[in-house]
Each structure stands twice: as C-alpha cells, then as structure tokens.
Design a protein around this motif. Structure first.
Motif, PDB file in Angstrom:
ATOM      1  N   MET A   1      56.526 -15.542  29.635  1.00  0.00           N
ATOM      2  CA  MET A   1      55.229 -15.156  29.059  1.00  0.00           C
ATOM      3  C   MET A   1      54.474 -14.278  30.071  1.00  0.00           C
ATOM      4  SD  MET A   1      52.651 -17.597  26.969  1.00  0.00           S
ATOM      5  CE  MET A   1      52.766 -18.965  28.107  1.00  0.00           C
ATOM      6  N   SER A   2      53.884 -13.190  29.609  1.00  0.00           N
ATOM      7  CA  SER A   2      53.102 -12.336  30.510  1.00  0.00           C
ATOM      8  C   SER A   2      51.816 -13.054  30.897  1.00  0.00           C
ATOM      9  CB  SER A   2      52.759 -11.022  29.819  1.00  0.00           C
ATOM     10  OG  SER A   2      51.722 -11.225  28.882  1.00  0.00           O
ATOM     11  N   ILE A   3      51.183 -12.560  31.956  1.00  0.00           N
ATOM     12  CA  ILE A   3      49.908 -13.158  32.390  1.00  0.00           C
ATOM     13  C   ILE A   3      48.879 -13.052  31.258  1.00  0.00           C
ATOM     14  CG2 ILE A   3      47.997 -12.932  34.020  1.00  0.00           C
ATOM     15  CD1 ILE A   3      50.045 -12.013  36.110  1.00  0.00           C
ATOM     16  N   ASN A   4      48.819 -11.913  30.631  1.00  0.00           N
ATOM     17  CA  ASN A   4      47.828 -11.740  29.563  1.00  0.00           C
ATOM     18  C   ASN A   4      48.082 -12.689  28.389  1.00  0.00           C
ATOM     19  OD1 ASN A   4      46.409  -9.857  30.971  1.00  0.00           O
ATOM     20  ND2 ASN A   4      47.341  -8.080  29.958  1.00  0.00           N
ATOM     21  N   GLU A   5      49.348 -12.885  28.064  1.00  0.00           N
ATOM     22  CA  GLU A   5      49.679 -13.835  26.988  1.00  0.00           C
ATOM     23  C   GLU A   5      49.304 -15.261  27.393  1.00  0.00           C
ATOM     24  OE1 GLU A   5      53.431 -11.451  24.894  1.00  0.00           O
ATOM     25  OE2 GLU A   5      53.779 -12.988  26.423  1.00  0.00           O
ATOM     26  N   ALA A   6      49.584 -15.575  28.655  1.00  0.00           N
ATOM     27  CA  ALA A   6      49.246 -16.919  29.156  1.00  0.00           C
ATOM     28  C   ALA A   6      47.731 -17.134  29.117  1.00  0.00           C
ATOM     29  CB  ALA A   6      49.770 -17.093  30.578  1.00  0.00           C
ATOM     30  N   ASN A   7      46.995 -16.098  29.505  1.00  0.00           N
ATOM     31  CA  ASN A   7      45.534 -16.219  29.483  1.00  0.00           C
ATOM     32  C   ASN A   7      45.020 -16.362  28.058  1.00  0.00           C
ATOM     33  OD1 ASN A   7      45.458 -16.074  32.221  1.00  0.00           O
ATOM     34  ND2 ASN A   7      44.802 -13.925  32.329  1.00  0.00           N
ATOM     35  N   LYS A   8      45.657 -15.649  27.130  1.00  0.00           N
ATOM     36  CA  LYS A   8      45.267 -15.737  25.732  1.00  0.00           C
ATOM     37  C   LYS A   8      45.475 -17.166  25.233  1.00  0.00           C
ATOM     38  CE  LYS A   8      46.000 -13.213  21.397  1.00  0.00           C
ATOM     39  NZ  LYS A   8      47.126 -13.711  20.601  1.00  0.00           N
ATOM     40  N   LYS A   9      46.620 -17.727  25.590  1.00  0.00           N
ATOM     41  CA  LYS A   9      46.928 -19.104  25.179  1.00  0.00           C
ATOM     42  C   LYS A   9      45.911 -20.071  25.794  1.00  0.00           C
ATOM     43  CE  LYS A   9      50.714 -22.437  25.352  1.00  0.00           C
ATOM     44  NZ  LYS A   9      51.943 -22.776  26.105  1.00  0.00           N
ATOM     45  N   CYS A  10      45.590 -19.855  27.054  1.00  0.00           N
ATOM     46  CA  CYS A  10      44.607 -20.693  27.748  1.00  0.00           C
ATOM     47  C   CYS A  10      43.265 -20.656  26.999  1.00  0.00           C
ATOM     48  CB  CYS A  10      44.446 -20.204  29.186  1.00  0.00           C
ATOM     49  SG  CYS A  10      43.112 -20.986  30.084  1.00  0.00           S
ATOM     50  N   LEU A  11      42.812 -19.449  26.681  1.00  0.00           N
ATOM     51  CA  LEU A  11      41.513 -19.313  25.999  1.00  0.00           C
ATOM     52  C   LEU A  11      41.555 -19.916  24.604  1.00  0.00           C
ATOM     53  CD1 LEU A  11      39.957 -15.873  27.000  1.00  0.00           C
ATOM     54  CD2 LEU A  11      39.757 -18.117  28.063  1.00  0.00           C
ATOM     55  N   GLU A  12      42.670 -19.788  23.923  1.00  0.00           N
ATOM     56  CA  GLU A  12      42.787 -20.394  22.580  1.00  0.00           C
ATOM     57  C   GLU A  12      42.583 -21.899  22.646  1.00  0.00           C
ATOM     58  OE1 GLU A  12      45.816 -17.148  20.538  1.00  0.00           O
ATOM     59  OE2 GLU A  12      46.566 -19.164  21.045  1.00  0.00           O
ATOM     60  N   LYS A  13      43.201 -22.505  23.632  1.00  0.00           N
ATOM     61  CA  LYS A  13      43.082 -23.961  23.763  1.00  0.00           C
ATOM     62  C   LYS A  13      41.635 -24.356  24.075  1.00  0.00           C
ATOM     63  CE  LYS A  13      47.804 -25.256  24.910  1.00  0.00           C
ATOM     64  NZ  LYS A  13      48.157 -26.675  24.845  1.00  0.00           N
TER      65      LYS A  13
END
Lengths: 412, 412
Positions: free
Chosen positions: A1-13
């Motif tokens: 997972m890219s950093i941006n995707e990981a951050n997106k997932k983090c923010l979704e949660k």
C-alpha cells in the motif's frame, strides 16, 4: 500500500468513528492494566525525577486522595522508593488534561467508539483555577475531589444510564457552529451537554443533589472537555497502527517533553523538550511563573479541533491572545500540514469547510509548519493551578525524528 | 439640538437600557389598553379586510381559544360586525413574531427595561411549523396553546420569580459570541436561557411538569426569541420620542404593509406594501405558497441583531440561504445606514466591533440601502404554518416618506 493510500485508510477509520459518553466507572474497574499503585500521567512516559512541579503536585494530591500518604514528603518517598507505578495514560486507553493524573479509585468517564469497539477513559473535569490537574492539593481541592468522586460521579452515572449514553460527536459538531473550538472554548458544548443531561439527572436524582450537579457543570464551564478528549482519543486510536501511514494519532505533553505518535510507527513516542507557551496571564502572574507545555489536551488539535478549528471560535482569541484574523490564518495554515478535512466537523466562517484533519509528518517537515496548540498555562510551582492560557507550537524535532524512523522502517 | 446630537441622545438611551425577563402574566392583567375583545397584531395597524391569510388564521385560533367563537365563519362574522377591536401591538408596549396575535387571556412574557422603567410584553414562543403565529388553528394547535397557557406559563412564572428575573441582555451578549444572530438562529441563546432557568424550575416544580417544560423549551429551539423581541422593544422605546432624531425605533410588518417608526416623528407609522421574501423553502413548498413579509421580529434588526449581526452567525446562512462571505457583506453594509455601534453586542469575526445600531433614515435615503431582514416565510393559506426562511429588504418607500415628514416637520 502506498503512503497516501495508507493515510486515506487511516483517515477513513477516524472519520467513521463515533464517541458516545456511555458510563462513569472507577478507573480500577475499567482502565486496563491498572495495578494497585498505578499512577497514570499525561504525555509520553516520564520519570519522577524529571517531572515538573505541577505534575508532582497532582501526584501528591492523588496519593493523599488514595490514602497512600498523608503529606508531600511521604509521597516523594513512595516515588523515590519505586512504590508508585508511573505510566503514560496513552498506554492504557486513557487521557487527561494538564498533569492528567489517574489513580485506581478515581471515577473516570467512559467514552465508546461504537464503530470500532474502542473504549477510552478520562477523569471528571474539576473546574478552573486551583484544581488537581494543575498541581493543587490543599484541603479545599481534596474535599472537592471527594465530593466529585463519591457523590457527583454516581449521580452522573445513573443519569447517563437513564439516557442510554450521550453522543459527543453530535455535540461537538453543533458546538463548532456555535463558536467553540473544543479545547479552550467549550461554552456552547458545555451548555449542550447540560441540556442533554438535565432531564435524566432530574429523572434519577434527589432534588438537592441534582441542583448541586447542574450548578457545578454549568459553572465549571469546560466540564465536557475531558469527555471530548476521551472521545477524540477513541477516534484517533481507530486510525492507529495502519502500516505505512504518516498520520499523527497523538500529540501529548508531560511538562518535561512533548511527544507524538504516528499511525505507521506503532506505539513509539517521538519526543522533544516541552516548549513554553506564548499567552495571556491571569492578574498577578507572568512568564517567570509558567510551566512548560503540559497535558494530553492536544488530542483536540490532533482530531482537528482546538487551534485547527480556531476560525470557528473567534471569541477564544480574547482568552489566549490574538485577533479574529489570526484565528483564520492559524486554521488555514493547519490545512498545509494535514492530509484531509473532517467530514462532520465543519467550520461556518470558511463556508463550512471541514476542519483540517490528520497531521502528516511529511508535510510538517516539508513546510516547516508544526501543529499549533491552544492551551492553558500551569504555574511551575505545585499547589497554585492555572495562571493563563495561550498558544504554542509542537516542537519540529518530534516530526523530524518520526520521519527518520519512518524512512528507516521503509528501507527494511 | 442638532439632528446628530438628537441621534446621539437616542442611542445613549438605547445603549444604557436593560432587558430583564421578569414575569409571565395574562395579557389582560398587564398589557395597557386591553379591552375584553382586543385583538393585538403585528406590524402597523391593518383592517380585517386587508389582513393576509395566516394573520386571519391566527385570529380564528385566538377567538376559538378565548371562547368567542367556535369556527372560522363565526370569527369572520365577529370581525365583519366590528366586534373585535384590532390594534397594533406596538400601541400597547407589546410585540409578537409573524401574525403576533395577542388576546386578553393569553399569558405574556413581561420584560423590564429597569433603567427606563419600561415594561414590554410578548406571548410565549410556541415552536416551529404548525403554530398559531403562522395561522394554524387545528385541534392539535389549540391543545398545545392551552397547555402552554394553563400549565407551562404558571410553572415558568414561579421559576422566574424564584430566579428573581433573568438578564436577557447578558444572554444575547454571550450568544453573539456563540453563532446566534438572535432572529433566525437562537441555538446558543436558547440553551443559555434553559441553563439559567433549569435550577429554578427544579426548585419550584413537580418532577413530571419540569421534565415536560425542559423538553419543550429545548425542542422549541427558539423559545427565547419572544422574550428577546420584547426586550429589544423595551430598549428601542427608551430611544423613542427624541425631538429631531432620525433614528428608526421600530420596523414591523403585518403581511400587508411594512411600517417604520422614527424617534423624532412620534408614534406615526410610515408604510409601504409588504415585500416578498427571497429564501429557502421547506420540502413541498415554493414561492407560490409564500405570504408577504410579516411580523414584529424585525425589531431584532432594529436593535442591531438579525441580519445586522449575521457575520457573527455564519451557520444561519444555511437556513436562510447564502454564504459566510454574504453574511459578512450584509453586516458591513448595515454599518453604512446606522448611526452607531452597539457597546455591548459585539461581533467576534470582525474583531469584536459593536453591532451596527440605529438605522438613520437620512443614511438609508442617501445610500439607497435599506435594512435587510432575516425572517421566516409563512404559507399564504391559513392553517399551514411556516414553509421556509429567507431575507428581505425593508421597502425604501417607508424611509422616503419618513424623511419627507421629517423635513416638513423641521420647516415648521
């Protein structure tokens, strides 16, 4: 997972999280890992010999409250003999303003993130001025603490059960439309909380105790703060431990050091010496009396409240110093270091734009802008209490250290 | 005395005024000049055959409530036979939102300007939607009206006496820091009122009636509106009848005409046809359903609240349509037609500048800018109620007529 995707997932949660004030219970019954002599404190871990005056003052008060000691000297002895088990509240799903001291017998607010099944804890807010969290521990403080723990808390618990919990996220959302930034300004949210609670208080309590409770919550002004702090932590913890995410999930200070935690870097703290606060002092006090920055309340900024939402709370600038224009500029600046915008917390003066959410350590290092914190100023001497309020910036060293750790981690 | 000096004196009297919600009493016992069949209405005087649908609907409801008639036809008969004594509330120190109907048995809020010894009156706020002031009068509305008059009002009266009155000017001042503009947005002020009242309610009332009262005041959302309207009138009336003053002391609409009163021109009304409202409609309604502008609530703008303070209440723009920028522009524009700035009502987003206060008819005519009003939209058909909210401008003809009268008066 890219950093941006990981951050997106983090923010979704974080975004999908809830915060229901569901219960009040003794810490020893609900906070995980509380031994008989555990003393939880704000910020990253800190040893007794490093602790600042007001944190020591709070610990003295807490030990007297618990019956472990009867004076400051006895408490110092306990601490120096290693008979007190100090730990960061954050290691126990707990959180507290200023010194943030929690000991086993203290009643704590229980806040539930129902989406992620996370429970978080914070003591009851005690009022302004000479209070335990600022290191005051005289007889008056002790008497108030006992009344809160053994009379107020059971009444509030019954009222909360009668209400079936109170939705803090909903109150925060409304209060952002009403001039609160939910860190140093809680005027609207506190009134909304009282409004939500009062019918249940009347339903379960005796007239005289209900009147006393209402009077206390009203006059305390920021009673809701500790519950919102616990709720904010419960939301941010939902976004913790996302591999490859560079989002900050905690900013906390113990009066000695400031520390941050980053989602993709587990439970590790990245610390730097706690800064001083640039602020407005109460009459009779000045910078020479001030303690360095202290407390877990920067969880507000971490979730997009406090200085991050200051544009929505221009009235707070009179309390911490500044102008309405400065409030606007501060909020706008925070968008430069955040990865997203809050979908629920909206800021009316900038056309209901979502509050800046999710500090990205990459952006902080890149822009040279660190999170601004709206905060109270404690007196450096124990026993005095709050002496002012102001603004401070989280030290850059926390973010550069975190980014280095992140880079090394990536190379593995 | 020069016009500017007269206006200064007028504003001084307004600024030094207070507004204490001191009592609730039946209109016939306190409102001066109430005969047995008096029917007070909003706005300048208007005859039955000119009255709009919702005002007629309210009168039907009021007559049924009083027991003077049992159906719309009987009420029309009474009106056409001249058996109802219609008059403008403003001629009786009274005021009301929308149709503003007051009949002798209705309980009214009593608000005291303690500095000038002026008492003003307004009915109790009934809630949103299908309510008497919007012309609804079905059984549900009648039952609610009776509960409010014969159960809620006595309880509130006792609580108010127990409190020794509640300072509305203080609440308004605080609420302006909390996103209210006190006309269409009363979220903060209503919560502050409830907070101020609740301990006294508990002290004087039975548990079940207290719970019902709190629930009603909370859910009504704008319960405080009518008391603030009465308070605003009491302040403005202190500035009335100042020789040579060109300050507007009342803006009021009856759904047929809009009228203004000017301090130096005594009790005379200067009227023009009531305009339509540019607004946002509730689902299922549109401009074709809308009544022209109606109600005394423009007293808010006359004292510097409502649209005049809209910059401090950006959240209201979602309700009435618009943007935060528009709210700022509206407030700034109102400074162009006012003679002063409020010393107590401060607007945080423009660095605590005082709200624009005291519309000067000379400035209105000179600039071509007339006072903007934030207001609710009533359905033109009786019995329906509120169908939206929006903005309207006071007709220029009111101001040109007043200025002509002022000029003639000067030449004498």
């Amino acid at each position: 997972m890219s950093i941006n995707e990981a951050n997106k997932k983090c923010l979704e949660k974080i975004q999908e999280s809830t915060a229901i004030w569901s219960d009040i219970r003794p810490a020893k019954d609900v906070v995980p890992g509380m031994s008989e002599r555990t003393v939880l404190h704000a910020g990253p871990p800190v040893a007794w010999n490093q602790m600042c005056g007001p944190m020591r003052g709070s610990i003295i008060g807490a030990c007297i409250f618990e019956g472990w000691a009867s004076n400051p000297e006895e408490v110092a002895q306990l601490a120096e003999n290693g008979e007190l088990e100090f730990d960061s509240s954050h290691h126990h799903h707990a959180i507290g303003p200023m010194s943030g001291i929690i000991t086993p017998s203290m009643e704590v607010n229980v806040v539930t993130n129902t989406v992620h099944g996370i429970e978080t804890y914070a003591t009851l807010y005690m009022g302004i001025g000479k209070v335990l969290r600022h290191g005051a521990f005289d007889d008056e403080v002790m008497a108030k603490l006992r009344w809160m723990n053994y009379e107020l808390a059971p009444l509030l618990r019954n009222a909360l059960h009668h209400a079936g919990g109170i939705d803090l996220k909903n109150i925060v959302t409304q209060a952002l439309q009403m001039g609160d930034e939910l860190h140093n300004r809680n005027k609207a949210s506190n009134a909304l909380l009282l409004t939500a609670l009062v019918q249940h208080l009347i339903s379960v309590g005796e007239q005289s105790e209900v009147l006393k409770a209402i009077d206390f919550i009203d006059k305390a002004g920021h009673f809701i703060l500790n519950t919102v702090m616990a709720g904010s932590k419960g939301m941010l913890d939902a976004g913790a431990h996302i591999k490859d995410s560079t989002i900050v999930t905690a900013i906390a200070r113990n009066g000695y050091e400031t520390g941050i935690r980053v989602s993709g870097l587990g439970d590790k703290w990245f610390t730097a010496p706690a800064p001083m606060i640039d602020g407005v002092y109460f009459p009779g006090f000045g910078p020479e009396d001030a303690n360095p920055d202290m407390g877990d309340s920067a969880i507000a900024e971490t979730i997009g409240l406090g200085s991050f939402s200051m544009v929505g709370a221009p009235a707070v600038v009179e309390y911490i110093g500044g102008t309405a224009q400065f409030a606007l500029e501060t909020t706008l600046k925070m968008y430069e270091i955040t990865a997203g915008e809050h979908e629920t917390y909206k800021l009316p003066p900038i056309n209901f734009r979502g509050a800046p959410l999710g500090v990205d350590i990459r952006k902080v290092v890149e822009t040279g802008i660190t999170p601004i914190i709206n905060t109270g100023i404690a007196c450096r001497r124990p026993g005095i209490g709050q002496i002012g309020a102001g603004l401070t910036a989280t030290p850059m060293a926390c973010f550069t250290a975190a980014l280095e750790a992140f880079a090394c981690r990536k190379e593995k």
